[in-house]
Design an enzyme around this catalytic site. Structure first.
Site, PDB file in Angstrom:
ATOM      1  N   CYS A 165       0.834  -1.211   0.000  1.00 44.29           N
ATOM      2  CA  CYS A 165       0.000   0.000   0.000  1.00 44.29           C
ATOM      3  C   CYS A 165       0.866   1.258   0.000  1.00 44.29           C
ATOM      4  O   CYS A 165       2.014   1.250   0.373  1.00 44.29           O
ATOM      5  CB  CYS A 165      -0.881   0.014   1.248  1.00 44.29           C
ATOM      6  SG  CYS A 165      -1.837  -1.461   1.452  1.00 44.29           S
TER       7      CYS A 165
ATOM      8  N   ARG B  33       4.305   1.348  -6.442  1.00 48.38           N
ATOM      9  CA  ARG B  33       4.304   0.376  -5.334  1.00 48.38           C
ATOM     10  C   ARG B  33       3.331  -0.771  -5.590  1.00 48.38           C
ATOM     11  O   ARG B  33       3.319  -1.763  -4.875  1.00 48.38           O
ATOM     12  CB  ARG B  33       3.949   1.056  -4.015  1.00 48.38           C
ATOM     13  CG  ARG B  33       4.935   2.104  -3.543  1.00 48.38           C
ATOM     14  CD  ARG B  33       4.394   2.937  -2.396  1.00 48.38           C
ATOM     15  NE  ARG B  33       4.273   2.179  -1.176  1.00 48.38           N
ATOM     16  CZ  ARG B  33       5.262   2.050  -0.260  1.00 48.38           C
ATOM     17  NH1 ARG B  33       6.416   2.634  -0.482  1.00 48.38           N
ATOM     18  NH2 ARG B  33       5.095   1.360   0.838  1.00 48.38           N
TER      19      ARG B  33
ATOM     20  N   TRP C 237      -2.954  -2.346  -1.620  1.00 50.10           N
ATOM     21  CA  TRP C 237      -2.479  -3.627  -2.163  1.00 50.10           C
ATOM     22  C   TRP C 237      -3.146  -4.662  -1.253  1.00 50.10           C
ATOM     23  O   TRP C 237      -2.753  -4.837  -0.097  1.00 50.10           O
ATOM     24  CB  TRP C 237      -0.954  -3.686  -2.084  1.00 50.10           C
ATOM     25  CG  TRP C 237      -0.359  -5.032  -2.337  1.00 50.10           C
ATOM     26  CD1 TRP C 237      -0.026  -5.977  -1.393  1.00 50.10           C
ATOM     27  CD2 TRP C 237      -0.042  -5.639  -3.585  1.00 50.10           C
ATOM     28  NE1 TRP C 237       0.495  -7.106  -1.979  1.00 50.10           N
ATOM     29  CE2 TRP C 237       0.495  -6.929  -3.333  1.00 50.10           C
ATOM     30  CE3 TRP C 237      -0.144  -5.236  -4.909  1.00 50.10           C
ATOM     31  CZ2 TRP C 237       0.920  -7.786  -4.345  1.00 50.10           C
ATOM     32  CZ3 TRP C 237       0.282  -6.093  -5.912  1.00 50.10           C
ATOM     33  CH2 TRP C 237       0.801  -7.333  -5.635  1.00 50.10           C
TER      34      TRP C 237
ATOM     35  N   ASN D 203      -1.228   0.987   6.196  1.00 51.54           N
ATOM     36  CA  ASN D 203      -0.399   0.063   5.417  1.00 51.54           C
ATOM     37  C   ASN D 203       0.166  -0.927   6.418  1.00 51.54           C
ATOM     38  O   ASN D 203       0.759  -0.539   7.414  1.00 51.54           O
ATOM     39  CB  ASN D 203       0.734   0.843   4.723  1.00 51.54           C
ATOM     40  CG  ASN D 203       1.631  -0.089   3.911  1.00 51.54           C
ATOM     41  OD1 ASN D 203       1.281  -1.246   3.689  1.00 51.54           O
ATOM     42  ND2 ASN D 203       2.772   0.413   3.469  1.00 51.54           N
ATOM     43  N   GLY D 204      -0.058  -2.225   6.182  1.00 50.49           N
ATOM     44  CA  GLY D 204       0.459  -3.244   7.103  1.00 50.49           C
ATOM     45  C   GLY D 204      -0.590  -4.316   7.330  1.00 50.49           C
ATOM     46  O   GLY D 204      -1.593  -4.391   6.635  1.00 50.49           O
TER      47      GLY D 204
ATOM     48  N   GLU E 148      17.387 -22.313  -9.257  1.00 46.60           N
ATOM     49  CA  GLU E 148      16.962 -20.910  -9.130  1.00 46.60           C
ATOM     50  C   GLU E 148      18.118 -19.958  -9.422  1.00 46.60           C
ATOM     51  O   GLU E 148      17.939 -18.952 -10.123  1.00 46.60           O
ATOM     52  CB  GLU E 148      16.377 -20.661  -7.741  1.00 46.60           C
ATOM     53  CG  GLU E 148      15.932 -19.232  -7.466  1.00 46.60           C
ATOM     54  CD  GLU E 148      14.880 -18.708  -8.452  1.00 46.60           C
ATOM     55  OE1 GLU E 148      14.288 -19.513  -9.215  1.00 46.60           O
ATOM     56  OE2 GLU E 148      14.680 -17.484  -8.488  1.00 46.60           O
TER      57      GLU E 148
ATOM     58  N   LYS F  60      18.189 -17.205 -12.455  1.00 48.12           N
ATOM     59  CA  LYS F  60      18.478 -15.774 -12.231  1.00 48.12           C
ATOM     60  C   LYS F  60      19.591 -15.302 -13.162  1.00 48.12           C
ATOM     61  O   LYS F  60      19.512 -14.236 -13.753  1.00 48.12           O
ATOM     62  CB  LYS F  60      18.878 -15.542 -10.766  1.00 48.12           C
ATOM     63  CG  LYS F  60      17.759 -15.663  -9.767  1.00 48.12           C
ATOM     64  CD  LYS F  60      16.809 -14.504  -9.797  1.00 48.12           C
ATOM     65  CE  LYS F  60      15.501 -14.658 -10.480  1.00 48.12           C
ATOM     66  NZ  LYS F  60      14.676 -15.807 -10.453  1.00 48.12           N
TER      67      LYS F  60
ATOM     68  N   GLU G 116      18.244 -15.066 -16.822  1.00 49.24           N
ATOM     69  CA  GLU G 116      17.255 -14.031 -17.159  1.00 49.24           C
ATOM     70  C   GLU G 116      17.759 -12.625 -16.857  1.00 49.24           C
ATOM     71  O   GLU G 116      17.290 -11.663 -17.445  1.00 49.24           O
ATOM     72  CB  GLU G 116      15.927 -14.296 -16.486  1.00 49.24           C
ATOM     73  CG  GLU G 116      15.913 -14.314 -14.987  1.00 49.24           C
ATOM     74  CD  GLU G 116      14.495 -14.538 -14.459  1.00 49.24           C
ATOM     75  OE1 GLU G 116      13.516 -14.279 -15.170  1.00 49.24           O
ATOM     76  OE2 GLU G 116      14.371 -14.974 -13.310  1.00 49.24           O
TER      77      GLU G 116
ATOM     78  N   HIS H  99      27.589 -38.080 -15.714  1.00 48.59           N
ATOM     79  CA  HIS H  99      26.703 -38.809 -16.649  1.00 48.59           C
ATOM     80  C   HIS H  99      26.506 -38.025 -17.941  1.00 48.59           C
ATOM     81  O   HIS H  99      25.462 -38.117 -18.576  1.00 48.59           O
ATOM     82  CB  HIS H  99      25.357 -39.088 -15.966  1.00 48.59           C
ATOM     83  CG  HIS H  99      25.500 -39.927 -14.737  1.00 48.59           C
ATOM     84  ND1 HIS H  99      25.882 -41.248 -14.778  1.00 48.59           N
ATOM     85  CD2 HIS H  99      25.388 -39.608 -13.428  1.00 48.59           C
ATOM     86  CE1 HIS H  99      25.961 -41.728 -13.548  1.00 48.59           C
ATOM     87  NE2 HIS H  99      25.662 -40.756 -12.700  1.00 48.59           N
TER      88      HIS H  99
ATOM     89  N   LYS I 188       6.581 -10.006 -16.772  1.00 49.51           N
ATOM     90  CA  LYS I 188       6.454 -10.272 -15.333  1.00 49.51           C
ATOM     91  C   LYS I 188       5.362 -11.302 -15.076  1.00 49.51           C
ATOM     92  O   LYS I 188       5.466 -12.117 -14.196  1.00 49.51           O
ATOM     93  CB  LYS I 188       6.126  -8.986 -14.571  1.00 49.51           C
ATOM     94  CG  LYS I 188       6.056  -9.181 -13.054  1.00 49.51           C
ATOM     95  CD  LYS I 188       7.348  -9.756 -12.498  1.00 49.51           C
ATOM     96  CE  LYS I 188       7.263 -10.121 -11.043  1.00 49.51           C
ATOM     97  NZ  LYS I 188       8.459 -10.877 -10.567  1.00 49.51           N
TER      98      LYS I 188
HETATM   99  C1  AGP Z   1      11.199 -15.785 -12.442  1.00 45.19           C
HETATM  100  O1  AGP Z   1      12.318 -14.950 -12.210  1.00 45.19           O
HETATM  101  C2  AGP Z   1      10.545 -15.481 -13.748  1.00 45.19           C
HETATM  102  N1  AGP Z   1      10.130 -14.126 -13.823  1.00 45.19           N
HETATM  103  C3  AGP Z   1       9.462 -16.475 -14.134  1.00 45.19           C
HETATM  104  O2  AGP Z   1      10.075 -17.743 -14.225  1.00 45.19           O
HETATM  105  C4  AGP Z   1       8.273 -16.626 -13.155  1.00 45.19           C
HETATM  106  O3  AGP Z   1       8.712 -17.200 -11.950  1.00 45.19           O
HETATM  107  C5  AGP Z   1       7.245 -17.552 -13.806  1.00 45.19           C
HETATM  108  O4  AGP Z   1       6.793 -16.940 -14.996  1.00 45.19           O
HETATM  109  C6  AGP Z   1       6.046 -17.852 -12.892  1.00 45.19           C
HETATM  110  O5  AGP Z   1       5.389 -16.655 -12.609  1.00 45.19           O
HETATM  111  P1  AGP Z   1       4.298 -16.669 -11.423  1.00 45.19           P
HETATM  112  O6  AGP Z   1       5.028 -17.001 -10.166  1.00 45.19           O
HETATM  113  O7  AGP Z   1       3.722 -15.293 -11.422  1.00 45.19           O
HETATM  114  O8  AGP Z   1       3.266 -17.725 -11.758  1.00 45.19           O
END
Ligand code: AGP
Length: 606
Positions: free
Chosen positions: A2, A27, A74, A100-101, A479, A483, A486, A502, A601
């Site tokens: 928020c 935000r 939010w 907010n909270g 993960e 990172k 991407e 392998h 996103k």
């Molecule tokens: C993660 O860094 C990416 N932006 C992407 O893999 C993301 O995690 C994936 O598209 C899933 O998105 P969601 O968690 O909103 O479902």
């Protein structure tokens, strides 16, 4: 999360508040509202959706007045509706509040408010009425009395028609900053909306209350002891302010993790019983005992978090658990029955692949629950029950704090199920105690940011990476590798440490970099030998190791140390340096860090 902006002074409040809300849009929010004091009366307008919707509702009416408060919401408690939008009224519209909270004990407070008519589903409205219940003519005294019984977090502003020359601000856990003008004051969630008017600010600290008049401010604590605060001169421009001084949202959100992690676990731990209490599961203990299999469907980072969940559910609860990439699950004829619990994990709650997967699971009769960040999102609504991860808006495309909070919720679920099976009270309590220590341990890792930055700059020249991990650190390797790909566009693959021999090992040469997670756990020795295989084949090797590991520097070219924690919790710490490593490699290579090429996103198409 928020956004709040309040104003008291000699100018008309409405334009300042509207522009301030626009300055806080970054935000993330789903509704907004304003209340302005005019001649001893509070005028309020609220709207779902964008600020433009609010502006449209205002344009034909006048809202005169030089005192006002406003809010972008939010959603955390209660859906996205106008009634749930702030400001909330109490005392028949005499008192207005923006907040907010998260008020953790809002149900208990509501119990004390017999006879009060509530118009929303929010914890914030309960807070407004609770403050009103203490009002006997002194607004700040009522706020102080009410807050002494509140559990949770707040950044709030309150105004009352009996006090047309006063605004009260209070802070615990959610930031609030006061802007100091010429016989006028601003109060907001961050400095962004006040930079156009003043750069002289005072940051409220936790437990502080500000009594703001047109020509003075008194700051005190909950015991009404006056506190002297320094005034700072802000040098940021607006864009910097949105990122709270960080260069990118990606870095800001990496540094958000200690605070939002606490939001994920707050109110969800039952230490005496050594278990978690995730009400959103909406299953009785008997129903939980009948779950014979768990399936996790997710994409990308959410999938990697789900992989940590697999290890936790199987080790703590002995329940067979599989993790499916959502886009595969829907088309592989999964074996599902009404004893299968399917978790759909999603930050955005809008990922089409995961939405399809959960619909397929529901069609086949599974119990389906969500682990989602965005309140009121499509996935959150379609699963009907589940748990919000409370990571706050994640604006950078590369997911960081959402991963950590997803893992936190999965660990809590695994403990909750485990305590119905073979996890002892002592083990449950040890796990929960270790979870409570995570925020300060994440901070310890974040303190190494400069050393990690130097390593990332050094390794950013490599074109190929292997990320290696074993056991619960294999998802960490996945993960970290995601990172790096991407954010920096460097090619990277993640493998279980034992898999090199392998086939993938054929690629290792002096042009290859290897990042290994070699923390002290049951697989430490095996990971050490996997790393040795890479070193002997000429790779440049950097490892994540446990603080105090005396041989770490002998087995790799570079080492990043992390604090010790229980093995199942290691992903919460071991992922942090990998996030920073990928971030600084990307900065070094000049990629569009917050908006990497080819990515979105929220992927709302299959
Ligand atoms: C993660 O860094 C990416 N932006 C992407 O893999 C993301 O995690 C994936 O598209 C899933 O998105 P969601 O968690 O909103 O479902």
């Amino acid at each position: 999360m928020c956004g709040i902006i309040g104003y008291i002074g000699n100018q008309q409040a409405l334009p300042i508040l509207l522009q301030g809300l626009r300055d806080l849009e970054y935000r993330g929010y789903d509704s907004a509202g304003i209340a302005v004091m005019d001649n001893g009366k509070l005028q309020r307008v609220r709207a779902v959706g964008k600020i433009d919707n609010l502006a449209r509702k205002i344009k034909n009416d006048d809202y005169p007045g030089t005192l006002g408060i406003s809010h972008t919401r939010w959603a955390t408690h209660g859906g996205v509706t106008e009634e749930n939008a702030h400001p909330h009224f109490a005392m028949n519209g005499k008192l207005a509040l923006v907040h907010n909270g998260i008020i953790e004990n809002y149900r208990e407070l509501k119990e004390k408010l017999k006879g009060v008519k509530f118009n929303s589903e929010t914890d914030s409205e309960v807070l407004a009425h609770f403050i009103g219940s203490y009002y006997t003519g002194d607004l700040v005294a009522a706020v102080r009395a009410a807050l002494s019984l509140v559990c949770g977090t707040y950044g709030l502003l309150a105004v009352h028609t009996d006090h047309p020359d006063e605004m009260v601000a209070a802070r615990l856990g959610s930031p609030l900053v006061l802007g100091i003008g010429e016989n006028e004051y601003y109060a907001a969630s961050d400095v962004t909306p006040m930079l156009a008017y003043t750069k002289r600010v005072t940051f409220l600290d936790d437990g502080e209350i500000a009594e703001i008049k047109r020509d003075s401010v008194r700051i005190s604590n909950l015991h009404d002891q006056a506190i002297k605060k320094s005034v700072q001169e802000i040098s940021w421009n607006k864009q910097q302010a949105e990122k709270q001084g960080f260069e990118h949202f990606t870095l800001k959100e990496i540094f958000d993790q200690p605070v939002v992690f606490e939001d994920a676990i707050r109110g969800r731990i039952d230490m005496p019983a050594g278990t978690a209490k995730l009400g959103g599961l909406d299953l009785s203990e008997d129903q939980m005992r009948q779950i014979s299999r768990i399936v996790i469907v997710a994409c990308g980072t959410a999938f990697n978090a789900g992989m940590v969940g697999k290890y936790a559910f199987e080790r703590l609860a002995g329940i067979p658990t599989e993790v499916d990439v959502s886009s595969e699950f829907s088309y592989r004829d999964p074996i599902i029955d009404d004893h299968t619990l399917v978790f759909a994990i999603s930050q955005s709650g809008e990922t089409a692949d995961t939405l399809m997967a959960l619909r397929e699971a529901k069609r086949k009769g599974a119990v389906v629950r969500g682990i989602v960040n965005s309140v009121g999102s499509t996935i959150a609504r379609e699963v009907g029950a589940g748990t919000y991860i409370h990571a706050g808006p994640e604006l950078a495309v590369a997911s960081t704090k959402a991963f950590t909070n997803m893992v936190a919720i999965l660990l809590l679920y695994a403990i909750q199920f485990g305590r119905l099976h073979n996890t002892s009270l002592a083990t449950g309590q040890r796990l929960l105690k270790a979870l409570l220590e995570i925020p300060q341990k994440i901070n310890q890792v974040l303190k190494q940011v400069e050393q990690i930055k130097i390593k990332a700059q050094k390794y950013s020249k490599y074109k190929n990476f292997f990320y290696l991990g074993r056991g619960v650190n294999y998802p960490v390797a996945l993960e970290g590798s995601l990172k790096l790909k991407e954010l920096s566009y460097i090619h990277s693959e993640a493998y279980p440490g034992g898999e090199m021999k392998h086939g993938p090992g054929a690629l290792i040469s002096k042009d290859f970099a290897v990042l290994g997670i070699v923390t002290k756990n049951q697989l430490y020795d095996k990971m050490k030998s996997n790393i040795a295989e890479a070193v002997t084949r000429g790779a440049r090797v950097i490892i994540v190791a446990t603080e105090g590991d005396k041989v770490a520097s002998e087995i790799a070219d570079d080492v990043i140390f992390v604090p010790k924690t229980m093995e199942l919790l290691e992903p919460l710490l071991n992922t942090i340096p990998l996030q920073l490593f990928a971030y600084y490699a990307a900065v070094e290579l000049g990629t569009d860090v917050d908006r990497p090429r080819n990515l979105a996103k929220s992927v709302t198409v299959e």
